[in-house]
Design an enzyme around this catalytic site. Sequence first.
Site, PDB file in Angstrom:
ATOM      1  N   CYS A   1      -7.709  -2.149  -4.984  1.00  0.00           N
ATOM      2  CA  CYS A   1      -7.772  -3.606  -5.138  1.00  0.00           C
ATOM      3  C   CYS A   1      -6.469  -4.127  -5.744  1.00  0.00           C
ATOM      4  O   CYS A   1      -5.745  -3.384  -6.431  1.00  0.00           O
ATOM      5  CB  CYS A   1      -8.914  -3.993  -6.073  1.00  0.00           C
ATOM      6  SG  CYS A   1     -10.553  -3.695  -5.410  1.00  0.00           S
ATOM      7  N   ILE A  54      -4.379  -2.696  -1.116  1.00  0.00           N
ATOM      8  CA  ILE A  54      -3.763  -1.798  -0.141  1.00  0.00           C
ATOM      9  C   ILE A  54      -4.879  -0.918   0.419  1.00  0.00           C
ATOM     10  O   ILE A  54      -5.422  -0.071  -0.301  1.00  0.00           O
ATOM     11  CB  ILE A  54      -2.647  -0.952  -0.801  1.00  0.00           C
ATOM     12  CG1 ILE A  54      -1.602  -1.870  -1.447  1.00  0.00           C
ATOM     13  CG2 ILE A  54      -1.996  -0.022   0.219  1.00  0.00           C
ATOM     14  CD1 ILE A  54      -0.634  -1.174  -2.387  1.00  0.00           C
ATOM     15  N   GLU A  55      -5.229  -1.157   1.675  1.00  0.00           N
ATOM     16  CA  GLU A  55      -6.362  -0.442   2.274  1.00  0.00           C
ATOM     17  C   GLU A  55      -5.902   0.839   2.953  1.00  0.00           C
ATOM     18  O   GLU A  55      -4.707   1.122   3.054  1.00  0.00           O
ATOM     19  CB  GLU A  55      -7.094  -1.388   3.242  1.00  0.00           C
ATOM     20  CG  GLU A  55      -7.679  -2.585   2.497  1.00  0.00           C
ATOM     21  CD  GLU A  55      -8.467  -3.537   3.372  1.00  0.00           C
ATOM     22  OE1 GLU A  55      -8.395  -3.442   4.612  1.00  0.00           O
ATOM     23  OE2 GLU A  55      -9.177  -4.395   2.788  1.00  0.00           O
ATOM     24  N   CYS A 111     -12.958  -3.161 -10.731  1.00  0.00           N
ATOM     25  CA  CYS A 111     -11.839  -3.840 -11.401  1.00  0.00           C
ATOM     26  C   CYS A 111     -12.260  -4.404 -12.755  1.00  0.00           C
ATOM     27  O   CYS A 111     -11.468  -4.414 -13.694  1.00  0.00           O
ATOM     28  CB  CYS A 111     -11.260  -4.933 -10.512  1.00  0.00           C
ATOM     29  SG  CYS A 111     -10.329  -4.233  -9.137  1.00  0.00           S
ATOM     30  N   CYS A 162     -14.112  -7.323  -8.457  1.00  0.00           N
ATOM     31  CA  CYS A 162     -15.211  -6.396  -8.143  1.00  0.00           C
ATOM     32  C   CYS A 162     -15.592  -5.605  -9.403  1.00  0.00           C
ATOM     33  O   CYS A 162     -14.874  -5.622 -10.415  1.00  0.00           O
ATOM     34  CB  CYS A 162     -14.806  -5.440  -7.020  1.00  0.00           C
ATOM     35  SG  CYS A 162     -13.705  -4.116  -7.542  1.00  0.00           S
ATOM     36  N   GLU A 167      -6.042  -6.195  -8.232  1.00  0.00           N
ATOM     37  CA  GLU A 167      -6.024  -6.228  -9.703  1.00  0.00           C
ATOM     38  C   GLU A 167      -5.541  -4.896 -10.259  1.00  0.00           C
ATOM     39  O   GLU A 167      -4.692  -4.841 -11.149  1.00  0.00           O
ATOM     40  CB  GLU A 167      -7.439  -6.485 -10.263  1.00  0.00           C
ATOM     41  CG  GLU A 167      -8.027  -7.832  -9.913  1.00  0.00           C
ATOM     42  CD  GLU A 167      -8.815  -7.828  -8.613  1.00  0.00           C
ATOM     43  OE1 GLU A 167      -8.405  -7.138  -7.654  1.00  0.00           O
ATOM     44  OE2 GLU A 167      -9.830  -8.529  -8.552  1.00  0.00           O
TER      45      GLU A 167
HETATM   46  N1  THU Z   1     -10.588  -6.537  -3.217  1.00  0.00           N
HETATM   47  C1  THU Z   1      -9.662  -6.722  -4.190  1.00  0.00           C
HETATM   48  O1  THU Z   1      -8.451  -6.502  -3.991  1.00  0.00           O
HETATM   49  N2  THU Z   1     -10.083  -7.153  -5.403  1.00  0.00           N
HETATM   50  C2  THU Z   1     -11.381  -7.414  -5.714  1.00  0.00           C
HETATM   51  O2  THU Z   1     -11.698  -7.643  -6.873  1.00  0.00           O
HETATM   52  C3  THU Z   1     -12.382  -7.471  -4.641  1.00  0.00           C
HETATM   53  C4  THU Z   1     -11.999  -6.768  -3.398  1.00  0.00           C
HETATM   54  C5  THU Z   1     -10.146  -6.019  -1.924  1.00  0.00           C
HETATM   55  C6  THU Z   1     -10.636  -4.635  -1.620  1.00  0.00           C
HETATM   56  C7  THU Z   1     -10.589  -4.623  -0.108  1.00  0.00           C
HETATM   57  O3  THU Z   1      -9.272  -4.273   0.288  1.00  0.00           O
HETATM   58  C8  THU Z   1     -10.832  -6.066   0.288  1.00  0.00           C
HETATM   59  O4  THU Z   1     -10.628  -6.841  -0.885  1.00  0.00           O
HETATM   60  C9  THU Z   1     -12.233  -6.330   0.819  1.00  0.00           C
HETATM   61  O5  THU Z   1     -13.188  -5.823  -0.036  1.00  0.00           O
END
Ligand code: THU
Length: 159
Positions: free
Chosen positions: A71, A61-62, A113, A110, A73
Amino acid sequence: MAIFQFNYTELNNDKELTSSDYHLLSEAKRITEGAYAPYSKFKVGASVLLKNGKIILGVNIENASYPVGICAERSALASAISQFPEVEIEAIAISYLASKGENDKPAFPCGMCRQFISECEDRNQSPIRLILGAQNGKVILLETSKNLLPFSFTSADLG
Ligand code: THU
Protein backbone atom coordinates in the site's frame (compact mmCIF):
# COMPACT_ATOMS: atom_id res chain seq x y z
CA MET A 1 -20.72 -0.76 29.31
CA ALA A 2 -17.60 1.02 28.03
CA ILE A 3 -17.76 3.20 24.94
CA PHE A 4 -15.00 3.99 22.48
CA GLN A 5 -15.42 7.31 20.73
CA PHE A 6 -13.15 9.86 19.10
CA ASN A 7 -13.21 13.27 17.49
CA TYR A 8 -12.38 13.95 13.89
CA THR A 9 -12.73 16.94 11.60
CA GLU A 10 -14.59 16.90 8.32
CA LEU A 11 -13.93 19.74 5.88
CA ASN A 12 -15.97 20.50 2.78
CA ASN A 13 -12.87 20.68 0.61
CA ASP A 14 -9.10 21.07 0.72
CA LYS A 15 -9.30 24.88 0.59
CA GLU A 16 -10.29 24.76 4.27
CA LEU A 17 -6.97 23.13 5.23
CA THR A 18 -4.00 25.03 6.67
CA SER A 19 -1.46 25.84 3.98
CA SER A 20 0.89 23.13 5.27
CA ASP A 21 -1.82 20.44 5.21
CA TYR A 22 -3.05 21.67 1.83
CA HIS A 23 0.44 21.25 0.42
CA LEU A 24 0.87 17.80 1.96
CA LEU A 25 -2.44 16.56 0.54
CA SER A 26 -1.63 18.11 -2.86
CA GLU A 27 1.58 16.10 -2.92
CA ALA A 28 -0.33 12.89 -2.13
CA LYS A 29 -2.80 13.68 -4.93
CA ARG A 30 -0.02 14.46 -7.37
CA ILE A 31 1.91 11.25 -6.72
CA THR A 32 -1.12 8.94 -7.22
CA GLU A 33 -0.75 9.18 -10.98
CA GLY A 34 2.52 7.24 -10.83
CA ALA A 35 1.20 4.39 -8.68
CA TYR A 36 1.70 0.90 -10.10
CA ALA A 37 -1.79 -0.56 -9.85
CA PRO A 38 -2.40 -2.50 -13.08
CA TYR A 39 -4.60 -5.10 -11.33
CA SER A 40 -6.94 -3.05 -9.14
CA LYS A 41 -6.61 0.18 -11.15
CA PHE A 42 -6.97 1.88 -7.77
CA LYS A 43 -4.03 4.22 -7.48
CA VAL A 44 -3.09 5.49 -4.03
CA GLY A 45 -0.61 8.18 -3.03
CA ALA A 46 0.73 9.00 0.43
CA SER A 47 2.89 11.88 1.58
CA VAL A 48 4.67 11.85 4.92
CA LEU A 49 5.63 15.11 6.63
CA LEU A 50 8.70 14.86 8.87
CA LYS A 51 9.53 17.19 11.75
CA ASN A 52 12.50 18.48 9.73
CA GLY A 53 10.05 19.74 7.08
CA LYS A 54 10.90 17.08 4.49
CA ILE A 55 8.06 15.38 2.62
CA ILE A 56 8.49 11.74 1.59
CA LEU A 57 6.14 10.24 -0.98
CA GLY A 58 4.93 6.71 -1.65
CA VAL A 59 2.46 4.92 -3.90
CA ASN A 60 0.87 1.50 -3.94
CA ILE A 61 2.89 -1.02 -5.91
CA GLU A 62 1.02 -4.15 -6.98
CA ASN A 63 2.30 -7.52 -8.09
CA ALA A 64 1.08 -10.39 -10.28
CA SER A 65 1.28 -12.43 -7.09
CA TYR A 66 -1.37 -10.21 -5.47
CA PRO A 67 -0.42 -10.39 -1.76
CA VAL A 68 3.10 -9.23 -2.58
CA GLY A 69 1.85 -5.71 -3.38
CA ILE A 70 2.33 -2.87 -0.93
CA CYS A 71 0.00 0.00 0.00
CA ALA A 72 0.99 3.62 -0.51
CA GLU A 73 1.03 4.39 3.22
CA ARG A 74 3.53 1.65 4.03
CA SER A 75 5.55 2.47 0.94
CA ALA A 76 5.90 6.14 2.04
CA LEU A 77 6.51 5.38 5.72
CA ALA A 78 9.12 2.72 4.93
CA SER A 79 10.96 5.20 2.76
CA ALA A 80 10.71 7.98 5.38
CA ILE A 81 12.07 5.75 8.14
CA SER A 82 14.80 4.38 5.88
CA GLN A 83 16.01 7.84 4.89
CA PHE A 84 15.47 9.66 8.20
CA PRO A 85 15.47 7.07 10.99
CA GLU A 86 16.03 9.70 13.68
CA VAL A 87 13.40 12.19 12.57
CA GLU A 88 9.88 12.22 14.00
CA ILE A 89 6.93 11.81 11.67
CA GLU A 90 4.33 14.55 12.02
CA ALA A 91 1.59 13.72 9.56
CA ILE A 92 0.60 11.57 6.62
CA ALA A 93 -1.77 12.58 3.83
CA ILE A 94 -3.45 9.90 1.74
CA SER A 95 -5.24 10.28 -1.56
CA TYR A 96 -6.28 8.05 -4.44
CA LEU A 97 -7.28 8.00 -8.06
CA ALA A 98 -9.77 5.26 -8.91
CA SER A 99 -10.56 4.25 -12.48
CA LYS A 100 -14.20 3.81 -11.41
CA GLY A 101 -16.25 6.35 -9.45
CA GLU A 102 -16.06 10.04 -8.77
CA ASN A 103 -12.87 10.24 -6.70
CA ASP A 104 -14.59 12.62 -4.33
CA LYS A 105 -14.77 10.74 -1.00
CA PRO A 106 -11.83 10.22 1.36
CA ALA A 107 -10.63 6.61 1.64
CA PHE A 108 -9.41 5.31 4.98
CA PRO A 109 -6.21 3.29 5.42
CA CYS A 110 -6.64 -0.48 5.28
CA GLY A 111 -6.30 -2.57 8.44
CA MET A 112 -2.71 -3.54 7.75
CA CYS A 113 -1.72 0.10 7.27
CA ARG A 114 -3.54 1.10 10.48
CA GLN A 115 -1.41 -1.43 12.35
CA PHE A 116 1.72 -0.15 10.58
CA ILE A 117 0.99 3.53 11.27
CA SER A 118 0.16 2.69 14.88
CA GLU A 119 3.61 1.17 15.42
CA CYS A 120 5.18 4.21 13.73
CA GLU A 121 3.42 6.35 16.34
CA ASP A 122 4.76 4.17 19.17
CA ARG A 123 8.25 4.46 17.71
CA ASN A 124 7.74 8.22 17.32
CA GLN A 125 6.36 8.52 20.85
CA SER A 126 3.93 11.07 19.46
CA PRO A 127 0.80 10.94 17.33
CA ILE A 128 0.82 11.03 13.55
CA ARG A 129 -1.95 13.19 12.08
CA LEU A 130 -3.91 11.76 9.18
CA ILE A 131 -5.21 13.88 6.32
CA LEU A 132 -7.53 11.95 4.02
CA GLY A 133 -8.88 13.33 0.78
CA ALA A 134 -9.75 12.13 -2.70
CA GLN A 135 -9.00 14.20 -5.80
CA ASN A 136 -11.96 16.47 -4.92
CA GLY A 137 -14.54 16.79 -2.19
CA LYS A 138 -14.49 16.34 1.56
CA VAL A 139 -11.34 16.02 3.61
CA ILE A 140 -11.11 14.17 6.92
CA LEU A 141 -8.55 14.98 9.60
CA LEU A 142 -7.67 12.63 12.45
CA GLU A 143 -5.31 13.56 15.26
CA THR A 144 -3.96 10.03 15.61
CA SER A 145 -4.19 6.78 13.68
CA LYS A 146 -4.83 5.03 17.02
CA ASN A 147 -8.42 6.23 16.76
CA LEU A 148 -8.84 3.94 13.78
CA LEU A 149 -7.44 0.94 15.61
CA PRO A 150 -8.83 0.51 19.11
CA PHE A 151 -7.58 -2.43 21.20
CA SER A 152 -4.60 -2.86 18.91
CA PHE A 153 -1.89 -5.46 19.27
CA THR A 154 1.37 -3.75 20.25
CA SER A 155 4.91 -4.55 21.38
CA ALA A 156 3.59 -4.46 24.97
CA ASP A 157 1.66 -7.66 24.25
CA LEU A 158 4.90 -9.46 23.42
CA GLY A 159 6.11 -8.97 27.01
N1 THU B 1 -4.36 0.41 -1.02
C1 THU B 1 -3.49 1.31 -0.50
O1 THU B 1 -2.47 1.67 -1.12
N2 THU B 1 -3.76 1.83 0.72
C2 THU B 1 -4.84 1.49 1.47
O2 THU B 1 -4.93 1.88 2.63
C3 THU B 1 -5.93 0.72 0.86
C4 THU B 1 -5.55 -0.05 -0.34
C5 THU B 1 -4.05 -0.19 -2.32
C6 THU B 1 -3.72 -1.65 -2.25
C7 THU B 1 -4.06 -2.10 -3.66
O3 THU B 1 -2.93 -1.86 -4.48
C8 THU B 1 -5.17 -1.17 -4.09
O4 THU B 1 -5.16 -0.08 -3.18
C9 THU B 1 -6.55 -1.81 -4.07
O5 THU B 1 -6.79 -2.43 -2.87
